[in-house]
Design a protein around this motif. Structure first.
Motif, mmCIF file in Angstrom:
data_model
loop_
_atom_site.group_PDB
_atom_site.id
_atom_site.type_symbol
_atom_site.label_atom_id
_atom_site.label_comp_id
_atom_site.label_asym_id
_atom_site.label_seq_id
_atom_site.Cartn_x
_atom_site.Cartn_y
_atom_site.Cartn_z
ATOM 1 N N HIS A 223 54.836 40.698 9.603
ATOM 2 C CA HIS A 223 54.987 39.572 10.712
ATOM 3 C C HIS A 223 54.457 38.914 11.115
ATOM 4 C CE1 HIS A 223 58.251 42.444 9.528
ATOM 5 N NE2 HIS A 223 59.603 41.966 9.698
ATOM 6 N N GLN A 224 54.700 38.245 11.907
ATOM 7 C CA GLN A 224 54.236 37.283 13.113
ATOM 8 C C GLN A 224 54.762 37.501 14.072
ATOM 9 O OE1 GLN A 224 55.456 36.082 9.767
ATOM 10 N NE2 GLN A 224 53.654 36.764 9.170
ATOM 11 N N GLY A 225 55.598 38.224 14.336
ATOM 12 C CA GLY A 225 56.276 38.642 16.079
ATOM 13 C C GLY A 225 55.772 39.937 16.055
ATOM 14 N N LEU A 226 56.836 40.477 17.548
ATOM 15 C CA LEU A 226 57.691 42.188 18.280
ATOM 16 C C LEU A 226 58.787 41.021 18.569
ATOM 17 C CD1 LEU A 226 58.413 45.052 17.556
ATOM 18 C CD2 LEU A 226 55.716 45.453 18.798
ATOM 19 N N VAL A 227 59.767 41.635 19.165
ATOM 20 C CA VAL A 227 60.294 42.236 19.796
ATOM 21 C C VAL A 227 60.676 43.265 20.641
ATOM 22 C CG1 VAL A 227 62.053 41.979 21.406
ATOM 23 C CG2 VAL A 227 61.651 39.708 20.443
ATOM 24 N N VAL A 228 60.205 43.824 21.650
ATOM 25 C CA VAL A 228 60.172 45.634 22.108
ATOM 26 C C VAL A 228 61.439 45.367 23.056
ATOM 27 C CG1 VAL A 228 59.736 47.386 22.705
ATOM 28 C CG2 VAL A 228 58.099 46.001 21.319
ATOM 29 N N ALA A 229 62.513 46.466 22.362
ATOM 30 C CA ALA A 229 63.396 46.449 23.475
ATOM 31 C C ALA A 229 63.177 48.117 23.808
ATOM 32 C CB ALA A 229 65.107 46.799 22.708
ATOM 33 N N ALA A 230 62.695 47.846 24.971
ATOM 34 C CA ALA A 230 62.318 49.120 25.443
ATOM 35 C C ALA A 230 63.069 49.895 26.558
ATOM 36 C CB ALA A 230 61.019 48.809 26.923
ATOM 37 N N PHE A 231 62.806 51.679 27.174
ATOM 38 C CA PHE A 231 63.786 52.097 27.964
ATOM 39 C C PHE A 231 63.623 51.128 29.746
ATOM 40 C CE2 PHE A 231 61.430 56.301 26.175
ATOM 41 C CZ PHE A 231 62.614 56.016 25.434
ATOM 42 N N GLY A 232 64.984 51.543 29.906
ATOM 43 C CA GLY A 232 65.576 50.706 31.521
ATOM 44 C C GLY A 232 64.622 49.306 32.087
ATOM 45 N N VAL A 233 62.951 49.229 32.500
ATOM 46 C CA VAL A 233 63.300 48.372 33.786
ATOM 47 C C VAL A 233 61.705 47.727 32.467
ATOM 48 C CG1 VAL A 233 63.994 48.486 35.441
ATOM 49 C CG2 VAL A 233 61.887 49.275 34.746
ATOM 50 N N GLY A 234 61.597 48.222 31.065
ATOM 51 C CA GLY A 234 60.194 48.361 30.338
ATOM 52 C C GLY A 234 59.256 49.582 30.428
ATOM 53 N N HIS A 235 60.220 50.756 29.778
ATOM 54 C CA HIS A 235 59.291 52.065 29.915
ATOM 55 C C HIS A 235 59.484 52.230 27.793
ATOM 56 C CE1 HIS A 235 59.557 52.424 34.140
ATOM 57 N NE2 HIS A 235 58.645 51.416 34.087
ATOM 58 N N VAL A 236 58.122 52.446 27.740
ATOM 59 C CA VAL A 236 58.338 53.343 26.443
ATOM 60 C C VAL A 236 57.586 54.538 26.610
ATOM 61 C CG1 VAL A 236 57.836 51.213 25.314
ATOM 62 C CG2 VAL A 236 55.851 52.386 25.997
ATOM 63 N N PRO A 237 57.153 55.583 25.779
ATOM 64 C CA PRO A 237 56.902 57.199 25.905
ATOM 65 C C PRO A 237 55.269 56.503 26.107
ATOM 66 C CG PRO A 237 58.152 56.893 24.365
ATOM 67 C CD PRO A 237 58.736 55.540 24.581
ATOM 68 N N ALA A 238 54.804 57.499 26.753
ATOM 69 C CA ALA A 238 53.115 56.579 26.423
ATOM 70 C C ALA A 238 52.763 57.777 25.130
ATOM 71 C CB ALA A 238 52.160 57.998 27.609
ATOM 72 N N ALA A 239 52.946 57.367 24.339
ATOM 73 C CA ALA A 239 52.181 57.524 22.896
ATOM 74 C C ALA A 239 52.271 56.507 22.992
ATOM 75 C CB ALA A 239 52.323 58.681 22.464
ATOM 76 N N LEU A 240 53.795 55.517 22.936
ATOM 77 C CA LEU A 240 53.287 53.987 21.971
ATOM 78 C C LEU A 240 52.544 53.122 22.567
ATOM 79 C CD1 LEU A 240 55.649 52.825 19.561
ATOM 80 C CD2 LEU A 240 57.522 52.732 21.701
ATOM 81 N N ALA A 241 52.239 53.345 23.773
ATOM 82 C CA ALA A 241 51.807 51.962 24.820
ATOM 83 C C ALA A 241 50.145 51.527 23.711
ATOM 84 C CB ALA A 241 51.593 52.886 26.013
ATOM 85 N N PRO A 242 49.579 52.433 24.044
ATOM 86 C CA PRO A 242 48.493 52.185 22.818
ATOM 87 C C PRO A 242 48.620 51.628 21.525
ATOM 88 C CG PRO A 242 48.136 54.025 22.520
ATOM 89 C CD PRO A 242 49.004 53.632 23.612
ATOM 90 N N VAL A 243 49.966 51.622 21.112
ATOM 91 C CA VAL A 243 50.252 50.655 19.681
ATOM 92 C C VAL A 243 50.755 49.735 19.435
ATOM 93 C CG1 VAL A 243 51.944 51.649 17.647
ATOM 94 C CG2 VAL A 243 50.582 53.364 18.589
ATOM 95 N N LEU A 244 51.870 49.638 20.551
ATOM 96 C CA LEU A 244 51.809 48.638 21.138
ATOM 97 C C LEU A 244 51.284 47.379 21.746
ATOM 98 C CD1 LEU A 244 55.289 48.872 22.942
ATOM 99 C CD2 LEU A 244 55.024 48.307 20.620
ATOM 100 N N GLY A 245 49.936 47.838 22.352
ATOM 101 C CA GLY A 245 48.395 47.052 22.527
ATOM 102 C C GLY A 245 47.997 46.481 21.830
ATOM 103 N N GLU A 246 47.957 47.015 20.641
ATOM 104 C CA GLU A 246 47.783 47.107 19.209
ATOM 105 C C GLU A 246 47.609 45.200 18.427
ATOM 106 O OE1 GLU A 246 46.796 50.771 17.258
ATOM 107 O OE2 GLU A 246 44.821 50.867 18.522
ATOM 108 N N LEU A 247 48.811 46.125 18.464
ATOM 109 C CA LEU A 247 50.027 44.820 18.506
ATOM 110 C C LEU A 247 49.684 43.287 18.790
ATOM 111 C CD1 LEU A 247 52.786 46.948 16.900
ATOM 112 C CD2 LEU A 247 51.101 45.677 15.206
ATOM 113 N N ALA A 248 49.607 43.592 20.136
ATOM 114 C CA ALA A 248 49.720 42.119 21.028
ATOM 115 C C ALA A 248 48.313 41.761 21.080
ATOM 116 C CB ALA A 248 50.067 42.582 22.344
ATOM 117 N N ALA A 249 47.053 42.461 20.666
ATOM 118 C CA ALA A 249 46.029 41.996 20.062
ATOM 119 C C ALA A 249 46.331 41.069 19.481
ATOM 120 C CB ALA A 249 44.689 42.592 20.046
#
Length: 316
Positions: A223-249
């Motif tokens: 894929h060339q892009g990703l949309v994350v449907a996060a909890f509430g105001v934009g939260h994810v489990p702590a373990a997921l944060a670095p995974v999303l950060g690596e993808l955002a790079a």
């Protein structure tokens, strides 16, 4: 003057095992002949809206643009309701004209008691030829309510009142034979698509309880892009944060809320996996856009040279 009607199928055009044409639909609408505008019909295809594609919708937009150039005062599209909120937002991004582009459909087919298709089609046609609806972009008209494409959602699986705009409410109503626009949201910058959409795949990932992100492995290869449907105001489990950060790079990753209403925040919470943490990791703030519309916008933007962050900033 005329209204250009394009039919794409859906519940509004299903009568038992028979598929209704645009002529069938308009012939079943009392009062349509008194509209004062001829209805020029183009039957495009008859499919469930889940089988529509962005490319097909863009083809309809091109045909609608030609109809406007030939003198149509507005456009009506009938389709299934399952994806109507997404197709309306897609049209809103690319529709360049002041003439209204109105989408409608039905929740009850013509064989059921109280079918809503004829009333929805009549109201949509009235909006399409109304000067009051000009310069509002794409609109969804259901149950005599007028909704802006950027806010409208399908909120119920069976109710005829399924379409609502949780963050704003309807922008107008059709009362008797009058189109009454109560508020006029400013039109935002659209997107000028110059490339093949098929080359740009955007994933939508809904975050869930105890989510470890394993389903995101290998996403950057497909894929060339990703949309994350996060909890509430934009939260994810702590373990997921670095995974999303690596993808955002390596690709644009847009942060939205899975709640269906409200905006993601920017700097209220500070823990790992919070909205401020994710934005610092490079995710793009999706603002008030729901995940489905954010996916449409990101896929369009990937087919342009437009600034992705600037485009999403309009919805913050």
């Amino acid at each position: 003057m005329s209204v250009a009607l394009f039919t794409l199928g859906g519940t509004i055009s299903v009568a038992g095992g028979r598929r209704l044409t645009g002529a069938d639909l308009t012939g079943a609408v009392p009062g349509l002949s008194e509209l004062g505008h001829a209805v020029e019909i183009q039957d495009i295809e008859s499919v469930p809206s889940g089988n529509l594609s962005m490319a097909k919708v863009l083809d309809v937009v091109d045909a609608a643009s030609k109809a406007v150039a030939d003198g149509a005062s507005g456009v009506v599209v009938t389709q299934g309701t399952d994806t109507l909120e997404e197709t309306a937002f897609l049209v809103d991004q690319v529709w360049p004209h002041s003439q209204p582009f109105v989408l409608t459909g039905a929740m009850r087919n013509p064989t059921l008691a109280g079918p809503d298709g004829p009333a929805n089609l009549l109201a949509a046609a009235r909006v399409a030829c109304s000067p009051a609806a000009r310069d509002l972009g794409a609109l969804v008209v259901f149950k005599e309510e007028i909704h802006a494409a950027r806010w409208v959602r399908k909120t119920h699986s069976t109710s005829t009142a399924t379409f609502a705009s949780p963050n704003a409410g309807p922008i107008g109503h059709v009362v008797e034979d009058r189109v009454r626009v109560l508020t006029r949201p400013l039109r935002l910058d659209g997107v000028h698509v110059r490339a093949d959409l098929d080359a740009n795949r955007v994933a939508l990932y809904t975050v869930t309880l105890d989510d470890d992100g394993v389903l995101l492995q290998g996403l950057a290869e497909t894929h060339q892009g990703l949309v994350v449907a996060a909890f509430g105001v934009g939260h994810v489990p702590a373990a997921l944060a670095p995974v999303l950060g690596e993808l955002a790079a390596v690709m644009p990753v847009v942060l939205t809320s899975r709640t269906g209403g409200g905006s993601v925040l920017r700097h209220t919470y500070k823990s790992v996996g919070s909205e401020s943490d994710l934005l610092q990791r490079g995710l793009i703030d999706g603002g008030f856009l729901d995940p489905y519309k954010a996916r449409v916008l990101l896929r369009l933007l990937l087919a342009t040279d437009d600034d992705i962050s600037a485009a999403f900033a309009q919805y913050q």
